[in-house]
Write a protein that holds these residues in place. Structure first.
Motif, PDB file in Angstrom:
ATOM      1  N   LEU A  85       0.818  -1.220   0.000  1.00  0.00           N
ATOM      2  CA  LEU A  85       0.000   0.000   0.000  1.00  0.00           C
ATOM      3  C   LEU A  85       0.846   1.262   0.000  1.00  0.00           C
ATOM      4  CD1 LEU A  85      -2.635  -1.239   2.571  1.00  0.00           C
ATOM      5  CD2 LEU A  85      -3.191  -0.464   0.262  1.00  0.00           C
ATOM      6  N   LYS A  86       0.340   2.283  -0.675  1.00  0.00           N
ATOM      7  CA  LYS A  86       0.960   3.596  -0.693  1.00  0.00           C
ATOM      8  C   LYS A  86      -0.103   4.636  -0.377  1.00  0.00           C
ATOM      9  CE  LYS A  86       4.222   2.140  -4.286  1.00  0.00           C
ATOM     10  NZ  LYS A  86       4.701   2.389  -5.671  1.00  0.00           N
ATOM     11  N   GLN A  87       0.333   5.784   0.083  1.00  0.00           N
ATOM     12  CA  GLN A  87      -0.598   6.838   0.464  1.00  0.00           C
ATOM     13  C   GLN A  87      -1.467   7.257  -0.708  1.00  0.00           C
ATOM     14  OE1 GLN A  87       0.896  10.146   2.778  1.00  0.00           O
ATOM     15  NE2 GLN A  87       2.700   8.992   3.398  1.00  0.00           N
ATOM     16  N   GLY A  88      -2.755   7.457  -0.376  1.00  0.00           N
ATOM     17  CA  GLY A  88      -3.687   8.026  -1.329  1.00  0.00           C
ATOM     18  C   GLY A  88      -4.225   7.077  -2.381  1.00  0.00           C
ATOM     19  N   GLN A  89      -3.906   5.785  -2.292  1.00  0.00           N
ATOM     20  CA  GLN A  89      -4.391   4.846  -3.296  1.00  0.00           C
ATOM     21  C   GLN A  89      -5.887   4.569  -3.109  1.00  0.00           C
ATOM     22  OE1 GLN A  89      -1.618   1.570  -2.651  1.00  0.00           O
ATOM     23  NE2 GLN A  89      -0.593   2.032  -4.586  1.00  0.00           N
TER      24      GLN A  89
ATOM     25  N   ALA B 163      -5.720   6.167   2.449  1.00  0.00           N
ATOM     26  CA  ALA B 163      -6.237   5.601   1.210  1.00  0.00           C
ATOM     27  C   ALA B 163      -7.741   5.843   1.133  1.00  0.00           C
ATOM     28  CB  ALA B 163      -5.948   4.098   1.158  1.00  0.00           C
ATOM     29  N   ASP B 164      -8.264   5.823  -0.083  1.00  0.00           N
ATOM     30  CA  ASP B 164      -9.705   5.930  -0.292  1.00  0.00           C
ATOM     31  C   ASP B 164     -10.262   4.514  -0.435  1.00  0.00           C
ATOM     32  OD1 ASP B 164      -9.850   8.761  -0.264  1.00  0.00           O
ATOM     33  OD2 ASP B 164      -9.037   8.796  -2.296  1.00  0.00           O
ATOM     34  N   VAL B 165     -10.946   4.058   0.606  1.00  0.00           N
ATOM     35  CA  VAL B 165     -11.387   2.668   0.693  1.00  0.00           C
ATOM     36  C   VAL B 165     -12.879   2.564   0.416  1.00  0.00           C
ATOM     37  CG1 VAL B 165     -11.560   0.635   2.171  1.00  0.00           C
ATOM     38  CG2 VAL B 165      -9.597   2.182   2.397  1.00  0.00           C
ATOM     39  N   LEU B 166     -13.240   1.655  -0.476  1.00  0.00           N
ATOM     40  CA  LEU B 166     -14.634   1.274  -0.669  1.00  0.00           C
ATOM     41  C   LEU B 166     -14.805  -0.151  -0.164  1.00  0.00           C
ATOM     42  CD1 LEU B 166     -17.535   1.570  -1.765  1.00  0.00           C
ATOM     43  CD2 LEU B 166     -16.676   0.751  -3.995  1.00  0.00           C
ATOM     44  N   GLY B 167     -15.621  -0.320   0.857  1.00  0.00           N
ATOM     45  CA  GLY B 167     -15.923  -1.651   1.368  1.00  0.00           C
ATOM     46  C   GLY B 167     -17.325  -2.052   0.958  1.00  0.00           C
ATOM     47  N   VAL B 168     -17.466  -3.247   0.386  1.00  0.00           N
ATOM     48  CA  VAL B 168     -18.786  -3.715  -0.037  1.00  0.00           C
ATOM     49  C   VAL B 168     -19.157  -4.971   0.738  1.00  0.00           C
ATOM     50  CG1 VAL B 168     -18.645  -2.695  -2.325  1.00  0.00           C
ATOM     51  CG2 VAL B 168     -17.829  -5.030  -1.993  1.00  0.00           C
ATOM     52  N   THR B 169     -20.427  -5.049   1.096  1.00  0.00           N
ATOM     53  CA  THR B 169     -20.960  -6.179   1.837  1.00  0.00           C
ATOM     54  C   THR B 169     -22.414  -6.370   1.431  1.00  0.00           C
ATOM     55  OG1 THR B 169     -21.475  -7.047   4.050  1.00  0.00           O
ATOM     56  CG2 THR B 169     -21.584  -4.667   3.771  1.00  0.00           C
ATOM     57  N   LEU B 170     -22.963  -7.536   1.685  1.00  0.00           N
ATOM     58  CA  LEU B 170     -24.390  -7.784   1.459  1.00  0.00           C
ATOM     59  C   LEU B 170     -25.169  -7.796   2.770  1.00  0.00           C
ATOM     60  CD1 LEU B 170     -24.242 -10.588  -1.278  1.00  0.00           C
ATOM     61  CD2 LEU B 170     -24.581  -8.131  -1.589  1.00  0.00           C
ATOM     62  N   SER B 171     -24.473  -7.529   3.867  1.00  0.00           N
ATOM     63  CA  SER B 171     -25.089  -7.565   5.196  1.00  0.00           C
ATOM     64  C   SER B 171     -25.497  -6.167   5.648  1.00  0.00           C
ATOM     65  CB  SER B 171     -24.109  -8.166   6.208  1.00  0.00           C
ATOM     66  OG  SER B 171     -24.554  -7.933   7.530  1.00  0.00           O
TER      67      SER B 171
ATOM     68  N   GLY C 296     -16.978  -6.951   5.981  1.00  0.00           N
ATOM     69  CA  GLY C 296     -17.329  -7.225   7.370  1.00  0.00           C
ATOM     70  C   GLY C 296     -17.800  -5.973   8.082  1.00  0.00           C
ATOM     71  N   TRP C 297     -17.358  -5.816   9.328  1.00  0.00           N
ATOM     72  CA  TRP C 297     -17.750  -4.660  10.129  1.00  0.00           C
ATOM     73  C   TRP C 297     -16.779  -3.492   9.936  1.00  0.00           C
ATOM     74  CZ3 TRP C 297     -18.209  -9.686  12.039  1.00  0.00           C
ATOM     75  CH2 TRP C 297     -19.516 -10.098  12.327  1.00  0.00           C
ATOM     76  N   GLY C 298     -15.968  -3.550   8.894  1.00  0.00           N
ATOM     77  CA  GLY C 298     -15.174  -2.405   8.498  1.00  0.00           C
ATOM     78  C   GLY C 298     -13.776  -2.304   9.071  1.00  0.00           C
ATOM     79  N   GLY C 299     -13.372  -3.232   9.912  1.00  0.00           N
ATOM     80  CA  GLY C 299     -12.093  -3.099  10.609  1.00  0.00           C
ATOM     81  C   GLY C 299     -10.887  -2.969   9.707  1.00  0.00           C
ATOM     82  N   LEU C 300     -10.772  -3.827   8.686  1.00  0.00           N
ATOM     83  CA  LEU C 300      -9.609  -3.784   7.802  1.00  0.00           C
ATOM     84  C   LEU C 300      -9.626  -2.515   6.951  1.00  0.00           C
ATOM     85  CD1 LEU C 300      -7.065  -5.062   6.621  1.00  0.00           C
ATOM     86  CD2 LEU C 300      -8.529  -6.315   5.015  1.00  0.00           C
ATOM     87  N   GLY C 301     -10.794  -2.158   6.421  1.00  0.00           N
ATOM     88  CA  GLY C 301     -10.894  -0.948   5.617  1.00  0.00           C
ATOM     89  C   GLY C 301     -10.521   0.294   6.406  1.00  0.00           C
ATOM     90  N   LEU C 302     -10.966   0.364   7.657  1.00  0.00           N
ATOM     91  CA  LEU C 302     -10.634   1.502   8.503  1.00  0.00           C
ATOM     92  C   LEU C 302      -9.140   1.522   8.834  1.00  0.00           C
ATOM     93  CD1 LEU C 302     -13.703   1.439  10.915  1.00  0.00           C
ATOM     94  CD2 LEU C 302     -13.269   3.061   9.072  1.00  0.00           C
ATOM     95  N   TYR C 303      -8.559   0.346   9.039  1.00  0.00           N
ATOM     96  CA  TYR C 303      -7.117   0.251   9.297  1.00  0.00           C
ATOM     97  C   TYR C 303      -6.330   0.823   8.122  1.00  0.00           C
ATOM     98  CZ  TYR C 303      -2.540  -1.901  10.193  1.00  0.00           C
ATOM     99  OH  TYR C 303      -1.200  -2.100  10.392  1.00  0.00           O
ATOM    100  N   ILE C 304      -6.725   0.467   6.912  1.00  0.00           N
ATOM    101  CA  ILE C 304      -6.025   0.936   5.715  1.00  0.00           C
ATOM    102  C   ILE C 304      -6.220   2.444   5.543  1.00  0.00           C
ATOM    103  CG2 ILE C 304      -6.023   0.813   3.193  1.00  0.00           C
ATOM    104  CD1 ILE C 304      -6.669  -2.193   3.494  1.00  0.00           C
ATOM    105  N   ALA C 305      -7.454   2.906   5.733  1.00  0.00           N
ATOM    106  CA  ALA C 305      -7.717   4.340   5.597  1.00  0.00           C
ATOM    107  C   ALA C 305      -6.949   5.140   6.643  1.00  0.00           C
ATOM    108  CB  ALA C 305      -9.218   4.606   5.732  1.00  0.00           C
ATOM    109  N   ARG C 306      -6.884   4.622   7.842  1.00  0.00           N
ATOM    110  CA  ARG C 306      -6.239   5.305   8.967  1.00  0.00           C
ATOM    111  C   ARG C 306      -4.731   5.415   8.767  1.00  0.00           C
ATOM    112  NH1 ARG C 306      -7.201   1.608  12.509  1.00  0.00           N
ATOM    113  NH2 ARG C 306      -9.332   2.290  12.912  1.00  0.00           N
ATOM    114  N   ASN C 307      -4.126   4.358   8.295  1.00  0.00           N
ATOM    115  CA  ASN C 307      -2.665   4.305   8.223  1.00  0.00           C
ATOM    116  C   ASN C 307      -2.084   4.776   6.900  1.00  0.00           C
ATOM    117  OD1 ASN C 307      -1.546   3.026  10.806  1.00  0.00           O
ATOM    118  ND2 ASN C 307      -3.269   1.677  10.323  1.00  0.00           N
ATOM    119  N   PHE C 308      -2.890   4.797   5.846  1.00  0.00           N
ATOM    120  CA  PHE C 308      -2.356   5.142   4.526  1.00  0.00           C
ATOM    121  C   PHE C 308      -3.103   6.291   3.849  1.00  0.00           C
ATOM    122  CE2 PHE C 308      -1.147   0.763   5.327  1.00  0.00           C
ATOM    123  CZ  PHE C 308       0.192   0.748   4.966  1.00  0.00           C
TER     124      PHE C 308
ATOM    125  N   ASP D 157      -1.327  -1.866 -12.969  1.00  0.00           N
ATOM    126  CA  ASP D 157      -0.199  -2.034 -12.053  1.00  0.00           C
ATOM    127  C   ASP D 157      -0.670  -2.333 -10.627  1.00  0.00           C
ATOM    128  OD1 ASP D 157      -1.346   0.405 -11.567  1.00  0.00           O
ATOM    129  OD2 ASP D 157       0.544   1.508 -11.376  1.00  0.00           O
ATOM    130  N   GLY D 158      -1.913  -2.790 -10.485  1.00  0.00           N
ATOM    131  CA  GLY D 158      -2.499  -3.017  -9.171  1.00  0.00           C
ATOM    132  C   GLY D 158      -2.080  -4.324  -8.531  1.00  0.00           C
TER     133      GLY D 158
END
Length: 430
Positions: free
Chosen positions: A172-176, A198-206, A184-196, A271-272
């Protein structure tokens, strides 16, 4: 105890110390007497008949319905004894292998996970009360395999290590832009947004997970970087620098593997980098356990790598790295089971006794499968170009160490704490 069941158990259980009390009060012993005693009480003739005909489903259902109990030992010790005698899945006698072959042949019928059916399957499990999940998950509500870098790690520490491990593999790099499929309940997405940043889109059916993830992003002030939606991954059209999916692939269904990877290939920039974290099995393809399929994860399936890699190849993606996590999920499930049992009365207040027994059997059975059967977790790093990541794995360790140092500067609470104002974010190669 009917004679057919007695003969089957006598043929299967050669090692260990199993005692069964039948509905008529008769007591029968099996095994060589070694090890701790496991004493099962089958209370009704209905349960006895069902277990004789379909043990993989009926033992759990009889326990749920209080038609079977343990006078000595518990679900975990019982399954340990059984697996010690039967060995890994697929290693049984000729009749067992033949029956499994039939189940494998028709498994696709259970995994026709259309848009509508996928949503309904998710509702069965993930739309349960968030308060119930909080009774046994870590503070960040990570409902997937933790990463035990050290055996003395707490569940919270191991789940944080898992997020670091995944972030390092994503490079990961800043701003990706980052897509989290099955957030899920957003934990990983928030971790990535918080530390990098990054602009995170999390999708779930729940609906339940979406509501909690959205509220968490708002409460942390991360809603400008982390956004969560109720969407099927098949309906996405955006392109992303990074894609991550943790604990969702098990719900895709073997019929839809090629669709999954082809869609990911179109969503990933040239290049992803993508990281897929999923439960898998060491052995050949098989069918989903009947109890799990009916009561816990309808439409779910645990793949062998031999089923996954061909679909990746056909989608035009490249495998950059594969890691097999052994025992990590057994230890994760042990922590969940112990926490659930410690909070059993609270779970019963939310649902009922039958629900608690179902989850005790599910958590114990899952731990047993990862500890003594052929279950494992794999992490596959995927790219569209063979130079998207460095050619040696040193960058992963370097990134993990940088993240660990960064986390030490946060307020107590780790992943839950807000970053301090003006603090420099972590970037790859720092």
């Amino acid at each position: 105890m009917n004679i057919l069941l007695r003969r089957v158990v006598d043929r299967v259980v050669r090692v260990g110390n199993l005692k069964i009390t039948g509905p008529d009060g008769s007591v029968h012993s099996f095994g060589d007497g070694s090890g701790p005693l496991v004493h099962v009480h089958i209370k009704t003739t209905h349960a006895e008949r069902a277990i004789t005909l379909h043990p993989s489903l009926a033992v759990g259902e009889a326990f749920m319905d209080q038609e079977l109990d343990f006078l000595e030992g518990d679900v975990l010790s019982f399954l340990h004894l059984i697996y010690e005698n039967t060995g890994p899945m697929g290693s049984g006698d000729a009749l067992s292998r033949a029956m499994e072959g039939v189940r494998v042949a028709i498994r696709g019928l259970h995994q026709m996970n259309t848009h509508r059916r996928s949503k309904r399957n998710v509702e069965r499990h993930y739309d349960l009360s968030g308060e119930m999940y909080k009774l046994f998950l870590d503070e960040d509500m990570q409902y997937s395999c933790a990463y035990f870098e050290r055996p003395d790690m707490t569940l919270e520490e191991a789940q944080l290590a898992k997020k670091r491990h995944i972030a390092a593999k994503l490079r990961l790099k800043q701003g990706q832009s980052v897509l989290d499929i099955g957030c899920g309940w957003g934990g990983l997405g928030l971790y990535i947004a918080r530390n990098f940043q990054a602009d995170v889109l999390g999708v779930t059916l729940s609906k339940e997970q979406h509501a909690i993830a959205t509220e968490r992003a708002r409460a942390e002030g991360l809603d400008s970087h982390a956004h969560f939606e109720i969407r099927d991954y098949r309906d996405l059209n955006e392109r992303f620098d990074r894609i991550v999916s943790v604990g969702m692939f098990e719900h895709v269904g073997v019929n839809h593997y090629r669709t999954f990877f082809e869609k990911c290939a179109t969503l990933l920039k040239p290049d992803g980098v993508m990281l897929l974290h999923s439960i898998g099995r060491f052995g050949p393809p098989t069918s989903t356990n009947a109890f799990i399929r009916k009561h816990i994860f309808p439409g779910g399936y645990i793949p062998a790598l031999s089923e996954v890699l061909p679909a990746i190849e056909k989608a035009g993606l490249m495998v950059g790295d594969i890691e097999i996590l052994r025992i990590h999920y057994a230890e994760t499930l042990k922590a969940w089971r112990e926490r659930f049992m410690a909070n059993r009365d609270k779970a019963k207040a939310i649902y009922d006794e039958r629900f608690c027994r179902m989850w005790e059997f599910y958590l114990s059975g899952s731990e047993a499968a990862f500890r003594w059967q052929d279950m494992m977790v794999f992490q596959i790093q995927l790219t569209r170009k063979n130079d998207a990541v460095p050619i040696t794995r040193g960058y992963m360790e370097k990134a993990e160490k940088a993240l660990a140092m960064h986390e030490m500067g946060h307020q107590p609470g780790g992943a839950e704490a807000k970053p301090k104002r003006g603090r420099k974010k972590v970037s790859e190669g720092e």
